[in-house]
Design a protein around this motif. Structure first.
Motif, PDB file in Angstrom:
ATOM      1  N   PHE A  33      59.922 -36.657  11.013  1.00  0.00           N
ATOM      2  CA  PHE A  33      59.092 -37.725  11.566  1.00  0.00           C
ATOM      3  C   PHE A  33      58.986 -38.893  10.595  1.00  0.00           C
ATOM      4  CE2 PHE A  33      58.040 -34.693  14.725  1.00  0.00           C
ATOM      5  CZ  PHE A  33      57.457 -35.372  15.784  1.00  0.00           C
ATOM      6  N   SER A  34      58.795 -38.581   9.322  1.00  0.00           N
ATOM      7  CA  SER A  34      58.660 -39.628   8.312  1.00  0.00           C
ATOM      8  C   SER A  34      59.926 -40.485   8.222  1.00  0.00           C
ATOM      9  CB  SER A  34      58.357 -38.994   6.951  1.00  0.00           C
ATOM     10  OG  SER A  34      58.352 -39.953   5.920  1.00  0.00           O
ATOM     11  N   ASN A  35      61.075 -39.832   8.262  1.00  0.00           N
ATOM     12  CA  ASN A  35      62.348 -40.559   8.134  1.00  0.00           C
ATOM     13  C   ASN A  35      62.639 -41.414   9.360  1.00  0.00           C
ATOM     14  OD1 ASN A  35      62.849 -39.446   5.603  1.00  0.00           O
ATOM     15  ND2 ASN A  35      63.954 -37.691   6.437  1.00  0.00           N
ATOM     16  N   ILE A  36      62.419 -40.859  10.549  1.00  0.00           N
ATOM     17  CA  ILE A  36      62.714 -41.606  11.768  1.00  0.00           C
ATOM     18  C   ILE A  36      61.755 -42.787  11.942  1.00  0.00           C
ATOM     19  CG2 ILE A  36      62.799 -41.495  14.296  1.00  0.00           C
ATOM     20  CD1 ILE A  36      65.125 -40.062  13.006  1.00  0.00           C
ATOM     21  N   LEU A  37      60.485 -42.561  11.645  1.00  0.00           N
ATOM     22  CA  LEU A  37      59.473 -43.603  11.830  1.00  0.00           C
ATOM     23  C   LEU A  37      59.364 -44.558  10.647  1.00  0.00           C
ATOM     24  CD1 LEU A  37      56.675 -41.300  13.294  1.00  0.00           C
ATOM     25  CD2 LEU A  37      57.898 -43.084  14.561  1.00  0.00           C
ATOM     26  N   SER A  38      59.984 -44.160   9.507  1.00  0.00           N
ATOM     27  CA  SER A  38      59.871 -44.933   8.257  1.00  0.00           C
ATOM     28  C   SER A  38      58.416 -45.036   7.811  1.00  0.00           C
ATOM     29  CB  SER A  38      60.481 -46.333   8.419  1.00  0.00           C
ATOM     30  OG  SER A  38      61.856 -46.244   8.680  1.00  0.00           O
ATOM     31  N   TRP A  39      57.701 -43.926   7.959  1.00  0.00           N
ATOM     32  CA  TRP A  39      56.312 -43.839   7.520  1.00  0.00           C
ATOM     33  C   TRP A  39      56.213 -43.035   6.237  1.00  0.00           C
ATOM     34  CZ3 TRP A  39      53.091 -42.325  12.500  1.00  0.00           C
ATOM     35  CH2 TRP A  39      53.151 -43.398  13.416  1.00  0.00           C
ATOM     36  N   LYS A  40      55.201 -43.335   5.446  1.00  0.00           N
ATOM     37  CA  LYS A  40      54.972 -42.598   4.207  1.00  0.00           C
ATOM     38  C   LYS A  40      54.571 -41.163   4.530  1.00  0.00           C
ATOM     39  CE  LYS A  40      52.358 -42.692  -0.144  1.00  0.00           C
ATOM     40  NZ  LYS A  40      53.559 -42.573  -0.968  1.00  0.00           N
ATOM     41  N   LEU A  41      55.129 -40.232   3.768  1.00  0.00           N
ATOM     42  CA  LEU A  41      54.804 -38.815   3.918  1.00  0.00           C
ATOM     43  C   LEU A  41      53.914 -38.370   2.770  1.00  0.00           C
ATOM     44  CD1 LEU A  41      55.137 -35.923   5.048  1.00  0.00           C
ATOM     45  CD2 LEU A  41      57.304 -35.779   3.809  1.00  0.00           C
ATOM     46  N   TYR A  42      52.753 -37.806   3.104  1.00  0.00           N
ATOM     47  CA  TYR A  42      51.843 -37.237   2.118  1.00  0.00           C
ATOM     48  C   TYR A  42      51.918 -35.714   2.212  1.00  0.00           C
ATOM     49  CZ  TYR A  42      49.711 -41.897   1.853  1.00  0.00           C
ATOM     50  OH  TYR A  42      49.493 -43.246   1.686  1.00  0.00           O
ATOM     51  N   ASN A  43      52.439 -35.095   1.178  1.00  0.00           N
ATOM     52  CA  ASN A  43      52.522 -33.633   1.134  1.00  0.00           C
ATOM     53  C   ASN A  43      51.260 -33.111   0.449  1.00  0.00           C
ATOM     54  OD1 ASN A  43      53.113 -30.932   0.791  1.00  0.00           O
ATOM     55  ND2 ASN A  43      55.215 -31.272   0.096  1.00  0.00           N
ATOM     56  N   LEU A  44      50.352 -32.542   1.249  1.00  0.00           N
ATOM     57  CA  LEU A  44      49.077 -32.064   0.720  1.00  0.00           C
ATOM     58  C   LEU A  44      49.074 -30.545   0.571  1.00  0.00           C
ATOM     59  CD1 LEU A  44      46.478 -34.301   2.598  1.00  0.00           C
ATOM     60  CD2 LEU A  44      47.795 -34.769   0.527  1.00  0.00           C
ATOM     61  N   THR A  45      50.184 -29.995   0.152  1.00  0.00           N
ATOM     62  CA  THR A  45      50.278 -28.543   0.016  1.00  0.00           C
ATOM     63  C   THR A  45      49.549 -28.040  -1.222  1.00  0.00           C
ATOM     64  OG1 THR A  45      52.425 -28.564   1.140  1.00  0.00           O
ATOM     65  CG2 THR A  45      51.844 -26.566  -0.086  1.00  0.00           C
ATOM     66  N   SER A  46      49.739 -28.671  -2.346  1.00  0.00           N
ATOM     67  CA  SER A  46      49.111 -28.186  -3.573  1.00  0.00           C
ATOM     68  C   SER A  46      47.622 -28.525  -3.590  1.00  0.00           C
ATOM     69  CB  SER A  46      49.783 -28.794  -4.806  1.00  0.00           C
ATOM     70  OG  SER A  46      49.454 -30.163  -4.947  1.00  0.00           O
ATOM     71  N   PHE A  47      46.868 -27.706  -4.280  1.00  0.00           N
ATOM     72  CA  PHE A  47      45.425 -27.934  -4.416  1.00  0.00           C
ATOM     73  C   PHE A  47      45.167 -29.286  -5.071  1.00  0.00           C
ATOM     74  CE2 PHE A  47      41.413 -27.473  -6.800  1.00  0.00           C
ATOM     75  CZ  PHE A  47      40.559 -27.146  -5.767  1.00  0.00           C
ATOM     76  N   HIS A  48      45.985 -29.638  -6.055  1.00  0.00           N
ATOM     77  CA  HIS A  48      45.839 -30.922  -6.745  1.00  0.00           C
ATOM     78  C   HIS A  48      46.023 -32.077  -5.763  1.00  0.00           C
ATOM     79  CE1 HIS A  48      46.080 -33.941  -9.925  1.00  0.00           C
ATOM     80  NE2 HIS A  48      47.172 -34.401  -9.330  1.00  0.00           N
ATOM     81  N   ALA A  49      47.053 -32.003  -4.912  1.00  0.00           N
ATOM     82  CA  ALA A  49      47.307 -33.081  -3.950  1.00  0.00           C
ATOM     83  C   ALA A  49      46.158 -33.218  -2.961  1.00  0.00           C
ATOM     84  CB  ALA A  49      48.615 -32.818  -3.209  1.00  0.00           C
ATOM     85  N   GLN A  50      45.584 -32.100  -2.550  1.00  0.00           N
ATOM     86  CA  GLN A  50      44.461 -32.123  -1.607  1.00  0.00           C
ATOM     87  C   GLN A  50      43.234 -32.787  -2.225  1.00  0.00           C
ATOM     88  OE1 GLN A  50      43.840 -28.040  -0.182  1.00  0.00           O
ATOM     89  NE2 GLN A  50      46.049 -27.751  -0.330  1.00  0.00           N
ATOM     90  N   THR A  51      42.995 -32.523  -3.498  1.00  0.00           N
ATOM     91  CA  THR A  51      41.799 -33.073  -4.142  1.00  0.00           C
ATOM     92  C   THR A  51      41.977 -34.532  -4.550  1.00  0.00           C
ATOM     93  OG1 THR A  51      42.555 -32.190  -6.286  1.00  0.00           O
ATOM     94  CG2 THR A  51      41.039 -30.834  -5.008  1.00  0.00           C
ATOM     95  N   GLN A  52      43.240 -34.964  -4.747  1.00  0.00           N
ATOM     96  CA  GLN A  52      43.494 -36.333  -5.184  1.00  0.00           C
ATOM     97  C   GLN A  52      43.722 -37.307  -4.027  1.00  0.00           C
ATOM     98  OE1 GLN A  52      43.286 -37.428  -8.466  1.00  0.00           O
ATOM     99  NE2 GLN A  52      42.448 -35.363  -8.665  1.00  0.00           N
ATOM    100  N   PHE A  53      43.923 -36.803  -2.833  1.00  0.00           N
ATOM    101  CA  PHE A  53      44.204 -37.674  -1.688  1.00  0.00           C
ATOM    102  C   PHE A  53      42.990 -38.555  -1.365  1.00  0.00           C
ATOM    103  CE2 PHE A  53      44.459 -38.455   2.941  1.00  0.00           C
ATOM    104  CZ  PHE A  53      45.681 -39.108   2.977  1.00  0.00           C
TER     105      PHE A  53
END
Length: 247
Positions: A33-53
């Motif tokens: 979806f990100s590639n076709i739409l040219s939208w930014k992808l936020y990968n919130l898998t890690s605990f760090h990414a979830q808390t920093q978003f």
């Protein structure tokens, strides 16, 4: 590039893709979806990414992709859905072909905006190599809906699920999969860096563990061992081939 201050003041409306993907099945769909739409992808898998978003950003269109765990929304994803803000959502739920639950309907009750599209996507099970999802072009129906800037909320039917699905799913996962570090662990703590729940430290697993097996699959030293319960092994013997469902 987006002006962050203008985003916070509501002068710009950003579109994006968000995913939670411990075994990378949801990440593959989100990346499409990100590639076709040219939208930014936020990968919130890690605990760090979830808390920093930055949950203060108010998106216009948002695609959210996550896996189904024990026919339920993972607790981490529930917390994300409650906090993110968007006017229009597309909810994509990947599942291991063995029970999709009712998660899109349940997600509707957690988000702040309208759902204009959704899909249950059969992919590889976290505990079983039963084939990855490859028919990405079939998801173009949802991408076209976004391209047309559709705004009508769709009706999400309430699906049936196992009568025991809501019975302490987190505990059932822990009982079904036993994990411990083995002699290969050199305590590099890479497992903690990638863990979605901050549930492992130097190979020692805590009660917060989701049993998503991200640490097991990605440990550079193969420093973790797992053992499935007899009940889980019997369950995994089932060979279901469920179809892609798009709403």
């Amino acid at each position: 590039m987006y002006d962050h201050e203008k985003l916070l003041k509501g002068k710009l409306r950003m579109n994006a893709v968000i995913c939670f993907s411990p075994t990378n099945q949801s990440l593959q769909v989100a990346s499409y979806f990100s590639n076709i739409l040219s939208w930014k992808l936020y990968n919130l898998t890690s605990f760090h990414a979830q808390t920093q978003f930055d949950y203060t950003v108010d998106f216009q269109y948002l695609v959210v992709c996550f896996p189904v765990y024990s026919q339920n929304i993972p607790l981490n994803v529930e917390n994300i859905l409650k906090k993110i803000k968007a006017e229009y959502f597309v909810i994509l739920a990947t599942y291991g072909k063995m029970g999709k639950g009712n998660v899109i309907y349940e997600a509707k009750n957690l988000i702040s905006g309208k759902i204009i599209g959704g899909a249950y996507i059969p992919s590889r099970h976290s505990y079983k190599d039963n084939g990855e999802f490859l028919k990405f072009s079939k998801l173009n129906e949802l991408i076209n809906r976004i391209d047309k800037k559709e705004t009508n909320q769709i009706i999400i039917p309430k699906e049936s699920k196992n009568i025991f699905a809501n019975f302490f799913p987190h505990i059932r996962s822990q009982l079904g999969v036993k994990m411990k570090k083995n002699k290969n662990c050199d305590e590099c703590n890479y497992c903690n860096i990638i863990c979605p729940s901050n549930a492992i430290h130097y190979g020692q697993i805590t009660k917060k563990c989701l049993r998503c097996l991200k640490c097991y699959y990605e440990c550079p030293n193969k420093g973790l061992s797992i053992k499935y319960s007899i009940f889980l092994r019997l369950y995994l013997r089932k060979d279901k081939q469920e179809d892609l469902i798009i709403y």
